[in-house]
Design an enzyme around this catalytic site. Sequence first.
Site, PDB file in Angstrom:
ATOM      1  N   ASP A  95       4.074  16.355  18.138  1.00  0.00           N
ATOM      2  CA  ASP A  95       2.316  16.524  17.776  1.00  0.00           C
ATOM      3  C   ASP A  95       2.091  16.046  16.568  1.00  0.00           C
ATOM      4  O   ASP A  95       2.639  16.557  15.556  1.00  0.00           O
ATOM      5  CB  ASP A  95       2.114  17.865  18.003  1.00  0.00           C
ATOM      6  CG  ASP A  95       0.661  18.404  17.652  1.00  0.00           C
ATOM      7  OD1 ASP A  95      -0.293  18.039  18.329  1.00  0.00           O
ATOM      8  OD2 ASP A  95       0.554  18.960  16.594  1.00  0.00           O
TER       9      ASP A  95
ATOM     10  N   GLU B 231       1.264  12.554  22.243  1.00  0.00           N
ATOM     11  CA  GLU B 231      -0.135  12.137  22.822  1.00  0.00           C
ATOM     12  C   GLU B 231      -0.690  11.084  22.611  1.00  0.00           C
ATOM     13  O   GLU B 231      -0.517  10.589  21.460  1.00  0.00           O
ATOM     14  CB  GLU B 231      -0.824  13.595  22.364  1.00  0.00           C
ATOM     15  CG  GLU B 231      -2.097  13.827  22.845  1.00  0.00           C
ATOM     16  CD  GLU B 231      -2.934  15.105  22.465  1.00  0.00           C
ATOM     17  OE1 GLU B 231      -3.957  15.434  22.739  1.00  0.00           O
ATOM     18  OE2 GLU B 231      -2.274  15.729  21.233  1.00  0.00           O
TER      19      GLU B 231
ATOM     20  N   CYS C 218      -0.565  28.220  26.353  1.00  0.00           N
ATOM     21  CA  CYS C 218       0.800  28.958  25.806  1.00  0.00           C
ATOM     22  C   CYS C 218       1.884  28.361  26.406  1.00  0.00           C
ATOM     23  O   CYS C 218       2.182  28.216  27.558  1.00  0.00           O
ATOM     24  CB  CYS C 218       0.549  30.557  26.393  1.00  0.00           C
ATOM     25  SG  CYS C 218       2.080  31.531  25.813  1.00  0.00           S
TER      26      CYS C 218
ATOM     27  N   CYS D 128       4.178  31.217  28.561  1.00  0.00           N
ATOM     28  CA  CYS D 128       3.588  31.523  29.861  1.00  0.00           C
ATOM     29  C   CYS D 128       2.908  30.654  30.748  1.00  0.00           C
ATOM     30  O   CYS D 128       2.696  30.937  31.981  1.00  0.00           O
ATOM     31  CB  CYS D 128       3.059  32.942  30.064  1.00  0.00           C
ATOM     32  SG  CYS D 128       1.632  32.913  28.928  1.00  0.00           S
TER      33      CYS D 128
ATOM     34  N   CYS E  45      -1.031  35.018  22.221  1.00  0.00           N
ATOM     35  CA  CYS E  45      -1.247  34.727  23.627  1.00  0.00           C
ATOM     36  C   CYS E  45      -1.791  36.046  24.140  1.00  0.00           C
ATOM     37  O   CYS E  45      -1.290  37.030  23.953  1.00  0.00           O
ATOM     38  CB  CYS E  45      -0.278  34.085  24.438  1.00  0.00           C
ATOM     39  SG  CYS E  45      -0.441  33.865  26.205  1.00  0.00           S
TER      40      CYS E  45
ATOM     41  N   CYS F 288       0.813  37.352  27.496  1.00  0.00           N
ATOM     42  CA  CYS F 288       2.188  37.655  27.071  1.00  0.00           C
ATOM     43  C   CYS F 288       2.370  38.179  25.947  1.00  0.00           C
ATOM     44  O   CYS F 288       3.626  38.861  25.579  1.00  0.00           O
ATOM     45  CB  CYS F 288       3.054  36.432  27.474  1.00  0.00           C
ATOM     46  SG  CYS F 288       2.977  35.006  26.372  1.00  0.00           S
TER      47      CYS F 288
ATOM     48  N   ASP G  76       1.086  24.027  15.648  1.00  0.00           N
ATOM     49  CA  ASP G  76       1.530  22.787  15.971  1.00  0.00           C
ATOM     50  C   ASP G  76       2.788  22.788  16.537  1.00  0.00           C
ATOM     51  O   ASP G  76       2.987  21.885  17.621  1.00  0.00           O
ATOM     52  CB  ASP G  76       1.621  22.137  14.615  1.00  0.00           C
ATOM     53  CG  ASP G  76       0.501  22.084  13.739  1.00  0.00           C
ATOM     54  OD1 ASP G  76      -0.742  21.808  14.373  1.00  0.00           O
ATOM     55  OD2 ASP G  76       0.318  22.520  12.487  1.00  0.00           O
TER      56      ASP G  76
END
Length: 407
Positions: A196, A280, A332, A335, A351, A354, A361
């Site tokens: 990232d 990305e 997330c 999950c 989250c 969960c 990051d």
Amino acid sequence: MQLRYAFRLYPDPGQRTALAKAFGCARVVFNDAVRAREDARKAQQPFPKIGELSTRLITQAKQTTSRSWLGEVSAIVLQQSLRDAETAYRNFFASLKGTRKGPKLGAPRFKSRKDTRQSIRFTANARWSLTESGRLNLPKIGAVKVKWSRTLPATPTSVTVVKDRAGRYFASFVIDTDPLADAERMPATDRTIGIDLGLTHFAVLSDGTKIDSPRFLRRAEKKLKKAQRELSRKQKGSKNRAKARLKVARAHAKVTDARHEFHHQLSTKLISENQGIAVEDLSVTGLARTRLAKSVHDAGWASFINMLRYKAERYGRTLIKIGQFEPTSQTCSTCGVKDGPKALDVREWTCAACGTVHDRDINAAINVKTAAGLAVSACGAPVRPGAIPAQREETGSHGFPTAPCAA
């Protein structure tokens, strides 16, 4: 594959004069070729072929009084300048037809004698050579001193002599790499990683590693500001202004070289340690229009990703780019529930499904790896399951099945 190996040149005053003549002659031939093509276009006549241009602009031009000085440089340099003009027109027409990737290209323009970056190219039939003392012997220029920072892995097919904006000379050799030697240099590994890219940290890896952003431009801003202020006070056309321009160019070149060195070291480290890498596909052009433009350009993401691309191709690694609209910061990684967009100042979040506390990051890097299909669970199955039709009471949540994996 073909790669370039660049080395610093240190020509003496006589060789600098000969290189300046070669740069000028190559520029004149290029401009003559563009002018001949433009005259044919205005007269609605077919473009002259490169063979006809070679005869008219080089062979016959040497016999005239106004172009007799073309004979003072190597003919290969002039021929390669014609090929550069031919390539420029070919890319322009391909861009018009939409068959060339990347941004739209304009028609070739005339080169100016005031251009601060100049280059000439010598192919294998130009009779250039490397002497026993390690100098680069160029036709009609002489044996130029080279600063060898490493050995050439193979015999070069061509060499390009470049004078950059800072007044430095470089020799750029084109090398055909050996796939077997590259495979031995980088042994296979089973590790994979997701990256990232950011501004606070240049890169955050899916294993939790954070690599700080060097911010070379930001650190050199004070010195650059002083040099630019001195340049603005000099009278245009004066020798002092030329000296001040060189000082600014050298300061920028120092920043650029440091950034490239950082990108090379980091990309080589990641390629050597990982078989698969996921990044990305960022829209650098779009981000450069925001208030973060200077920091985006200072990071140099596009240059870094390009290094990862060609090094992965060279050493048999896998580089996967995921779409820029993938919600890596909203999902997330535990999950798989999409928790919605978040402001940039939110660096940690919990989250709602969960209850896992995420570092923004690191969570994004894990999602980049998962979206590229590189992440696997302990049972060997992909971490994120395939599309499962949500039940009425589960709308908006696509959690993991609770049943254990088969042995």
